[in-house]
Scaffold this active site. Structure first.
Site, PDB file in Angstrom:
ATOM      1  N   LYS A  25       0.785  -1.139  -0.112  1.00 51.50           N
ATOM      2  CA  LYS A  25       0.006  -0.034   0.048  1.00 51.50           C
ATOM      3  C   LYS A  25       0.803   1.067  -0.197  1.00 51.50           C
ATOM      4  O   LYS A  25       0.651   2.129  -0.656  1.00 51.50           O
ATOM      5  CB  LYS A  25      -0.894  -0.072   1.135  1.00 51.50           C
ATOM      6  CG  LYS A  25      -1.710   1.283   1.551  1.00 51.50           C
ATOM      7  CD  LYS A  25      -2.472   1.161   2.833  1.00 51.50           C
ATOM      8  CE  LYS A  25      -2.138   1.578   3.944  1.00 51.50           C
ATOM      9  NZ  LYS A  25      -1.574   2.997   4.120  1.00 51.50           N
ATOM     10  N   ASN A  26       1.936   1.259   0.888  1.00 50.24           N
ATOM     11  CA  ASN A  26       2.702   2.517   1.088  1.00 50.24           C
ATOM     12  C   ASN A  26       3.693   2.808   0.237  1.00 50.24           C
ATOM     13  O   ASN A  26       4.249   3.759  -0.192  1.00 50.24           O
ATOM     14  CB  ASN A  26       3.168   2.471   2.313  1.00 50.24           C
ATOM     15  CG  ASN A  26       2.375   2.698   3.644  1.00 50.24           C
ATOM     16  OD1 ASN A  26       1.110   2.883   3.416  1.00 50.24           O
ATOM     17  ND2 ASN A  26       2.824   2.391   4.829  1.00 50.24           N
ATOM     18  N   ARG A  95      -4.581   9.711   4.194  1.00 52.76           N
ATOM     19  CA  ARG A  95      -3.379  10.463   4.324  1.00 52.76           C
ATOM     20  C   ARG A  95      -2.465  10.970   3.139  1.00 52.76           C
ATOM     21  O   ARG A  95      -1.961  12.263   3.041  1.00 52.76           O
ATOM     22  CB  ARG A  95      -2.411   9.627   5.321  1.00 52.76           C
ATOM     23  CG  ARG A  95      -1.049  10.266   5.686  1.00 52.76           C
ATOM     24  CD  ARG A  95      -1.249  11.495   6.857  1.00 52.76           C
ATOM     25  NE  ARG A  95       0.108  12.185   7.005  1.00 52.76           N
ATOM     26  CZ  ARG A  95       0.222  13.343   7.640  1.00 52.76           C
ATOM     27  NH1 ARG A  95      -0.815  13.891   8.096  1.00 52.76           N
ATOM     28  NH2 ARG A  95       1.431  13.982   7.921  1.00 52.76           N
ATOM     29  N   CYS A 119      -5.612   7.521   9.335  1.00 56.67           N
ATOM     30  CA  CYS A 119      -5.965   6.758  10.524  1.00 56.67           C
ATOM     31  C   CYS A 119      -5.408   7.767  11.901  1.00 56.67           C
ATOM     32  O   CYS A 119      -4.618   8.296  11.778  1.00 56.67           O
ATOM     33  CB  CYS A 119      -4.953   5.701  10.762  1.00 56.67           C
ATOM     34  SG  CYS A 119      -5.518   4.082   9.811  1.00 56.67           S
ATOM     35  N   ARG A 124      -0.539  13.946  13.604  1.00 53.03           N
ATOM     36  CA  ARG A 124       0.102  13.915  12.086  1.00 53.03           C
ATOM     37  C   ARG A 124      -0.272  15.201  11.495  1.00 53.03           C
ATOM     38  O   ARG A 124      -0.959  15.422  10.350  1.00 53.03           O
ATOM     39  CB  ARG A 124      -1.045  12.711  11.217  1.00 53.03           C
ATOM     40  CG  ARG A 124      -1.120  11.499  11.835  1.00 53.03           C
ATOM     41  CD  ARG A 124      -1.678  10.481  11.164  1.00 53.03           C
ATOM     42  NE  ARG A 124      -0.713   9.853  10.104  1.00 53.03           N
ATOM     43  CZ  ARG A 124      -0.901   9.041   9.377  1.00 53.03           C
ATOM     44  NH1 ARG A 124      -2.040   8.209   9.567  1.00 53.03           N
ATOM     45  NH2 ARG A 124      -0.160   8.207   8.584  1.00 53.03           N
ATOM     46  N   PRO A 125       0.623  16.191  11.540  1.00 51.08           N
ATOM     47  CA  PRO A 125       0.801  17.460  11.276  1.00 51.08           C
ATOM     48  C   PRO A 125       1.065  17.356   9.529  1.00 51.08           C
ATOM     49  O   PRO A 125       1.616  16.336   9.273  1.00 51.08           O
ATOM     50  CB  PRO A 125       1.514  18.294  11.785  1.00 51.08           C
ATOM     51  CG  PRO A 125       2.288  17.338  12.799  1.00 51.08           C
ATOM     52  CD  PRO A 125       1.772  16.020  12.730  1.00 51.08           C
ATOM     53  N   LEU A 128       5.983  19.610   7.488  1.00 54.63           N
ATOM     54  CA  LEU A 128       7.459  19.253   7.202  1.00 54.63           C
ATOM     55  C   LEU A 128       6.953  18.937   5.407  1.00 54.63           C
ATOM     56  O   LEU A 128       7.841  19.378   4.624  1.00 54.63           O
ATOM     57  CB  LEU A 128       7.866  17.847   7.551  1.00 54.63           C
ATOM     58  CG  LEU A 128       8.130  17.799   9.053  1.00 54.63           C
ATOM     59  CD1 LEU A 128       8.559  16.390   9.421  1.00 54.63           C
ATOM     60  CD2 LEU A 128       9.358  18.909   9.250  1.00 54.63           C
ATOM     61  N   ASP A 307       4.049   0.613  12.374  1.00 57.57           N
ATOM     62  CA  ASP A 307       2.785  -0.218  11.681  1.00 57.57           C
ATOM     63  C   ASP A 307       2.615  -1.799  12.222  1.00 57.57           C
ATOM     64  O   ASP A 307       1.382  -2.232  12.054  1.00 57.57           O
ATOM     65  CB  ASP A 307       2.641  -0.084  10.209  1.00 57.57           C
ATOM     66  CG  ASP A 307       2.774   1.297   9.647  1.00 57.57           C
ATOM     67  OD1 ASP A 307       2.147   2.080  10.452  1.00 57.57           O
ATOM     68  OD2 ASP A 307       2.704   1.781   8.335  1.00 57.57           O
ATOM     69  N   ARG A 399      -8.756  -0.877   4.238  1.00 59.17           N
ATOM     70  CA  ARG A 399      -7.981   0.248   3.864  1.00 59.17           C
ATOM     71  C   ARG A 399      -6.718  -0.122   3.338  1.00 59.17           C
ATOM     72  O   ARG A 399      -6.035   0.015   2.482  1.00 59.17           O
ATOM     73  CB  ARG A 399      -7.713   1.250   4.914  1.00 59.17           C
ATOM     74  CG  ARG A 399      -9.183   1.867   5.081  1.00 59.17           C
ATOM     75  CD  ARG A 399      -8.746   3.090   6.275  1.00 59.17           C
ATOM     76  NE  ARG A 399      -7.510   3.928   5.755  1.00 59.17           N
ATOM     77  CZ  ARG A 399      -7.313   5.240   6.094  1.00 59.17           C
ATOM     78  NH1 ARG A 399      -7.902   5.656   6.997  1.00 59.17           N
ATOM     79  NH2 ARG A 399      -6.663   5.835   5.590  1.00 59.17           N
TER      80      ARG A 399
HETATM   81  C1  UD1 Z   1       3.834   6.665   6.554  1.00 56.38           C
HETATM   82  C2  UD1 Z   1       2.923   5.347   6.388  1.00 56.38           C
HETATM   83  C3  UD1 Z   1       2.717   5.069   7.609  1.00 56.38           C
HETATM   84  C4  UD1 Z   1       3.703   4.687   8.660  1.00 56.38           C
HETATM   85  C5  UD1 Z   1       4.641   6.161   8.862  1.00 56.38           C
HETATM   86  C6  UD1 Z   1       5.870   5.729   9.522  1.00 56.38           C
HETATM   87  C7  UD1 Z   1       2.024   5.820   4.173  1.00 56.38           C
HETATM   88  C8  UD1 Z   1       0.886   6.253   3.529  1.00 56.38           C
HETATM   89  N1  UD1 Z   1       2.060   5.920   5.665  1.00 56.38           N
HETATM   90  O1  UD1 Z   1       3.067   7.633   7.138  1.00 56.38           O
HETATM   91  O2  UD1 Z   1       1.964   3.700   7.483  1.00 56.38           O
HETATM   92  O3  UD1 Z   1       3.334   4.520   9.977  1.00 56.38           O
HETATM   93  O4  UD1 Z   1       4.975   6.592   7.585  1.00 56.38           O
HETATM   94  O5  UD1 Z   1       6.722   4.993   9.094  1.00 56.38           O
HETATM   95  O6  UD1 Z   1       3.256   5.829   3.596  1.00 56.38           O
HETATM   96  N2  UD1 Z   1       5.254  14.446  11.121  1.00 56.38           N
HETATM   97  C9  UD1 Z   1       5.507  16.010  11.429  1.00 56.38           C
HETATM   98  N3  UD1 Z   1       5.164  16.950  10.315  1.00 56.38           N
HETATM   99  C10 UD1 Z   1       4.699  16.352   9.157  1.00 56.38           C
HETATM  100  C11 UD1 Z   1       4.563  14.916   8.833  1.00 56.38           C
HETATM  101  C12 UD1 Z   1       5.017  14.073   9.933  1.00 56.38           C
HETATM  102  O7  UD1 Z   1       5.712  16.343  12.386  1.00 56.38           O
HETATM  103  O8  UD1 Z   1       4.523  17.281   8.258  1.00 56.38           O
HETATM  104  C13 UD1 Z   1       5.558  13.525  12.246  1.00 56.38           C
HETATM  105  C14 UD1 Z   1       4.337  12.511  12.342  1.00 56.38           C
HETATM  106  O9  UD1 Z   1       3.475  13.195  13.124  1.00 56.38           O
HETATM  107  C15 UD1 Z   1       5.060  11.340  13.003  1.00 56.38           C
HETATM  108  C16 UD1 Z   1       6.512  11.276  12.198  1.00 56.38           C
HETATM  109  O10 UD1 Z   1       6.611  12.674  11.685  1.00 56.38           O
HETATM  110  O11 UD1 Z   1       5.158  11.706  14.320  1.00 56.38           O
HETATM  111  C17 UD1 Z   1       6.614  10.553  11.340  1.00 56.38           C
HETATM  112  O12 UD1 Z   1       5.321  10.502  10.361  1.00 56.38           O
HETATM  113  P1  UD1 Z   1       5.745  10.357   8.647  1.00 56.38           P
HETATM  114  O13 UD1 Z   1       6.875   9.340   8.533  1.00 56.38           O
HETATM  115  O14 UD1 Z   1       5.497  11.520   8.030  1.00 56.38           O
HETATM  116  O15 UD1 Z   1       4.552   9.517   8.639  1.00 56.38           O
HETATM  117  P2  UD1 Z   1       3.287   9.439   7.297  1.00 56.38           P
HETATM  118  O16 UD1 Z   1       4.241   9.537   5.811  1.00 56.38           O
HETATM  119  O17 UD1 Z   1       2.154   9.939   7.451  1.00 56.38           O
END
Ligand code: UD1
Length: 434
Positions: A25-26, A95, A119, A124-125, A128, A307, A399
């Site tokens: 999926k990812n 997401r 989820c 999840r801000p 970045l 995950d 999902r």
């Molecule tokens: C992706 C995966 C998810 C997995 C996660 C971590 C997909 C669709 N989803 O989610 O299954 O659990 O990686 O391996 O690929 N963060 C910020 N600001 C941002 C973005 C992220 O602070 O703009 C924080 C998040 O809150 C979290 C951390 O960074 O604490 C890591 O998140 P991130 O790696 O971005 O996860 P996703 O890409 O959303």
């Protein structure tokens, strides 16, 4: 609104047999976003037919992408893609919609997208993501209901203050259609980044350092479409192996992800699991699984993936002794603990750590999935529990898992899904054009 489906499991049967692992999926989702960058028909082979993929497909259709399926191959005809209407509606269901912003800036020089959903496992801000876009000269504005981007990406230097898989993908997608060079420091190293780099490389982008903490990207003014197989899903693979562990069974994965499971397999061995690679298969034997894990923490790759944290907790709840799991990525990822407790699990969450006093056996109960991987954890707990477990909220499980009940049945377990309303049932599967 129709009735949502329920999964019914009769537990206590060791899972034995072979199962194929669906596409990731990812990896599929950012590959779909990448397709928008190429003026042609891209093909994702062995693409998982899951709700999140359908949702991304629907958003792309809103941008003028013509799509169709041939068995498990997803065709995305992006020749007539246009900025189109605001994709706000679909965006909130998942997401990954947010990573389309960089692709839209590259392809159209502008775009807008509703705030991403996904989820409920933490804050999840998207700061970045916006930072990465702005580093590349894109004007990114947060409105009340949507995020707007304008300007074609320039090259630039991005230095992430924190590792993020999605923001790294965002940066890669935006940089791909810029003729200048981009450097991304402190980028994510998850396998999905490497696969996206492979996909973009097939489209004509030059990328160095994918899979390390620093990447150099030389984009192009125009990119070719790609045809690429979606790799096997490492989280689904881990889920099925943990189901084997919870039931003390013997599960063999056909076409498993290769080195992507190393950290997982180390923990599996510590629990008493045995495994061997043979002719491209991963053969596991969980009959001797009996050791609790005094301390595990999730981490960025190559650490233990967040995950698989809930699925692991479900297994540890059924191994007598004291285990502790610390979550370092998503702060609210213990929602499933309350549901596991209904099945007799003894879990205390303090801060970012769950303390688990494992039992000889869990008991079947009626529980509710609140998110994707928590739902998978309940399936695992149900398989190991004595008696029947009913899991509501299985639309979350869909999902990310294409056929979890069929796969369990193939392994000799008893799981069935009551027909229910599909989350994205109104998806239009368009016909192949002449
Ligand atoms: C992706 C995966 C998810 C997995 C996660 C971590 C997909 C669709 N989803 O989610 O299954 O659990 O990686 O391996 O690929 N963060 C910020 N600001 C941002 C973005 C992220 O602070 O703009 C924080 C998040 O809150 C979290 C951390 O960074 O604490 C890591 O998140 P991130 O790696 O971005 O996860 P996703 O890409 O959303």
């Amino acid at each position: 609104m129709g009735k949502l489906g329920e999964i019914r499991i009769t537990g206590g049967i060791p899972l034995n047999g072979q199962v194929a692992v669906q596409g990731s999926k990812n990896t599929a989702l950012p590959m779909m976003a990448a397709a928008l960058l190429g003026r042609g028909i891209s093909v994702l082979k062995k693409c998982p037919r899951i709700a999140d993929v359908f949702c991304m497909e629907e958003i792309l259709q809103g941008l003028g992408v013509h799509s169709w399926w041939e068995d498990h191959d997803l065709y995305l005809d992006c020749r007539k893609a246009e900025r189109g209407k605001n994709a706000a509606d679909g965006a909130g269901k998942m997401r990954s919609s947010v990573i389309l912003l960089g692709a839209m800036a590259g392809r159209f020089g502008e775009g807008s997208m509703g705030y991403p959903g996904g989820c409920i496992i933490g804050k999840r801000p998207i700061d970045l993501h916006l930072y990465a876009l702005r580093c590349l000269g894109i004007d990114a504005q947060e409105g009340e209901t949507e995020i707007r981007v304008s300007g074609h990406p320039l090259g630039g230097h991005i230095s992430f203050p924190k590792k993020s898989v999605g923001a790294t993908e965002q940066a890669m997608l935006a940089a791909a259609l810029s003729c200048e060079e981009t450097t991304i420091e402190n980028c994510a190293r998850e396998p999905e980044i490497w696969w996206l780099a492979k996909c973009l490389t097939a489209m004509g982008v030059r990328i160095q350092g994918a899979g390390t903490g620093c990447m150099h990207i030389q984009g192009r003014k125009s990119l070719k479409p790609y045809s690429m197989k979606v790799p096997p899903d490492r989280i689904v693979a881990g889920t099925y192996l943990l189901a084997g562990a919870a039931t003390r069974g013997r599960v063999t994965l056909l076409e498993p992800p290769g080195g992507e499971l190393n950290t997982f397999l180390e923990l599996y061995s510590k629990m008493g699991g045995q495994f061997q690679w043979n002719s491209g298969k991963l053969i596991t034997d969980s009959q001797k699984v009996c050791f609790p894990l005094p301390y595990v923490e999730t981490g960025c790759h190559p650490g233990f993936p967040t995950d698989l944290q809930s699925p692991l907790m479900a297994v540890l709840a059924g191994i007598p002794g004291e285990s502790a799991v610390r979550e370092t990525i998503f702060e609210e990822r213990y929602g499933v603990a309350e549901e596991l407790k209904r099945m007799g699990a003894e879990i205390t969450v303090r801060g970012d750590t769950a303390y688990i006093s494992g039992k000889e056996e869990l008991t079947g109960a009626s529980v509710k999935a609140g998110e994707l991987r928590g739902g998978a954890a309940l399936v695992i707990a149900g398989l190991s529990a004595h008696g029947e477990t009913r899991i509501a909220g299985c639309q979350y499980i869909r999902r990310g898992y294409e056929n979890i009940c069929e796969d369990i049945t193939r392994l000799g377990g008893k799981a069935e899904e009551e027909a229910g309303e599909y989350l994205y049932e109104n998806i239009r599967l368009l016909e192949k054009p002449e």
